[in-house]
Design an enzyme around this catalytic site. Sequence first.
Site, PDB file in Angstrom:
ATOM      1  CD  GLU A   1      -4.799 -14.592 -14.910  1.00 12.17           C
ATOM      2  OE1 GLU A   1      -3.960 -13.763 -14.245  1.00 12.17           O
ATOM      3  OE2 GLU A   1      -6.041 -14.559 -14.850  1.00 12.17           O
TER       4      GLU A   1
ATOM      5  NE  ARG B   1       2.934 -11.751 -10.509  1.00 13.16           N
ATOM      6  CZ  ARG B   1       2.253 -11.006 -10.262  1.00 13.16           C
ATOM      7  NH1 ARG B   1       2.594  -9.708  -9.821  1.00 13.16           N
ATOM      8  NH2 ARG B   1       0.869 -11.100 -10.034  1.00 13.16           N
TER       9      ARG B   1
ATOM     10  CG  HIS C   1      -2.353  -0.446   1.102  1.00 13.27           C
ATOM     11  ND1 HIS C   1      -3.161  -0.955   1.594  1.00 13.27           N
ATOM     12  CD2 HIS C   1      -3.248  -0.455  -0.073  1.00 13.27           C
ATOM     13  CE1 HIS C   1      -4.272  -1.343   1.292  1.00 13.27           C
ATOM     14  NE2 HIS C   1      -4.165  -0.835  -0.082  1.00 13.27           N
TER      15      HIS C   1
ATOM     16  CB  CYS D   1      -5.366  -6.048 -17.812  1.00 11.24           C
ATOM     17  SG  CYS D   1      -5.438  -7.733 -17.381  1.00 11.24           S
TER      18      CYS D   1
ATOM     19  CG  ASN E   1       1.181  -8.470 -13.455  1.00 18.27           C
ATOM     20  OD1 ASN E   1       1.970  -7.878 -14.408  1.00 18.27           O
ATOM     21  ND2 ASN E   1       0.735  -7.760 -12.722  1.00 18.27           N
ATOM     22  CG  ASP E   2      -0.754 -14.523 -12.140  1.00 20.73           C
ATOM     23  OD1 ASP E   2       0.437 -14.570 -11.442  1.00 20.73           O
ATOM     24  OD2 ASP E   2      -1.748 -14.424 -11.984  1.00 20.73           O
TER      25      ASP E   2
ATOM     26  NE  ARG F   1      -5.566  -5.625  -9.812  1.00 18.75           N
ATOM     27  CZ  ARG F   1      -5.034  -4.465 -10.073  1.00 18.75           C
ATOM     28  NH1 ARG F   1      -5.381  -3.309  -9.724  1.00 18.75           N
ATOM     29  NH2 ARG F   1      -4.014  -4.307 -10.935  1.00 18.75           N
TER      30      ARG F   1
END
Length: 579
Positions: A439, A473, A195, A510, A462-463, A302
Amino acid sequence: MSLTISGVGISRGIAIGRVHRLETSAVEVDATTIPKQLVEDEVARFRRAIRTARQQLKAIRNAIPESTPADITEFIDTHLLMLEDTMLTVAPVELIRQNLCNAEWALKMQRDALARVFDEMDDPYLRTRMDDVDHVVARIQRILIGGSSHADAQSDDQFRGAIVVAHDLTPAETALLHHQGIAGFVTESGGPLSHTAILARSLGMPAIVGTHLTSHQVRDGDTVILDAGRGVLLADVAESTLKSYRRKQRERQKRVGELDRLKSSPAVTSDGISIRLLANVELEEDVRAACHAGADGIGLYRTEFLFMNRSDLPDEEEQLAQYLAVVRALRGLPITIRTMDLGADKGYAADGSGERLATNPALSLRAIRLCLRNTELFRPQLRAILRASAEGPVRLMIPMLSSAGELNEALELIEDIRQELDNEGAAFDPDMPIGGMIEVPAAALSATLFARKLDFLSIGTNDLIQYTLAIDRVDDSVTYLYDPLHPAVLRLIRMVIEAGQHYQVPVSMCGEMAGDPRYTRLLLGMGLEEFSVPPTALLEVKDVIQRSRICRLTPVVNDLLASDDPAEISALLGALNAL
């Protein structure tokens, strides 16, 4: 000779200033046995610490101007909400009474129990939410041992223009330090998904995390250069280096002003190709930031946050209210709502059998796998998304598809719910587009199958990179292997784009790769016509798009995709970005 300290740049920009060190070492506590007759006194001491922590956070929040964007103050509100949660306020009291132990130790035991739950979560983003628990727990612990948080609500000038160096910073402390005028910060711990990192990007504050910095490397008052884009802190620098970086600072500030003028202009290449430039969001405040940056809509919304930090599950009406709030805030712009990408986060199988999870939850029961196993969890969300589609252009996206069987089962369930809503007389868009995230390598290799059955595809890099290269990662020991330019990754991306083109199905991206301007021209040359990026990256990506001529990119991209030499690929990318 100058000293270069490397870390992970979590934002962009350059800061030059004096070091202000904040001692933020972890709070160490020991177990102490409390006589039975003093247990209630210990409980009262713990409750006083909770009240004091609330007062501290409220004081910090009140010290931040009302004009501060809501997405900044929300981080403080999140910590305030945690101080109302029974997991932190009631559970430690029970441990004090059961174990006859001191409040510090009871709080530590509860924190460790929560950490085990978070460690089982599949999504790296959600796993890092444990950072917020640790920040709140550390604040309470410091109060219990008679200390205080290192950043308080003072409004003096001690931090103005400084580069803060600390072990870690909470979002609340980061927001306050920004208000007090710091130029940037460097922390020894932390990651790009915390965060605090998200807040730094939202504030446009140069910052580096994960430096493993030692106290003798930089001292209070030292003049240093923080280059967040490169992820480095430079100390003991020559005057010529300072002049060079001050020039870069001025160029950067001028650049930001120029980008701001792009908000109302379309994302069109110089040879007339229109590109859809969407935003990735999670909270309603992110939606406002996306609209402010001129996004064409939301390409990834999300929904996991609705299920986090609570002991119950959100029902259909609660989910519907949240989705409608975002749809209405977009005022007619499209939104793609991703169904929950959660895992079996309690350490046991989601079917309640008590069977232990596999040791690698990222390869276990998560996302669509979990939803199809537990349709009572999935159905309320599908109903809520369909009902929200009655009030605006909503698309539904399914994460982590890997087989035709999963897709068919999901589509049958959606059709069943459509019939159910129709019988009830509930309003919904019967033609709401259904898409899937690509992904998993198996999905990319089977992209033609998914393109035939879905209305759109979205590449989650990302995945996809993580699974293709067999690396975690968020594991520091192997993150050096995380490479978007690996030939295998690029070939999988190209396969998905070509499948979409063949079946005339829109393909978006994305993942983080889409929001990195270094790869924009590569993706344009591969045929990608829809990008979904963080709101803070949108204008930089738009700028690259507007300065690109796709007919010139394609030959260089073809050479790059044909190469398997990392040095040649890097050189061709440089040539591509120099066109």
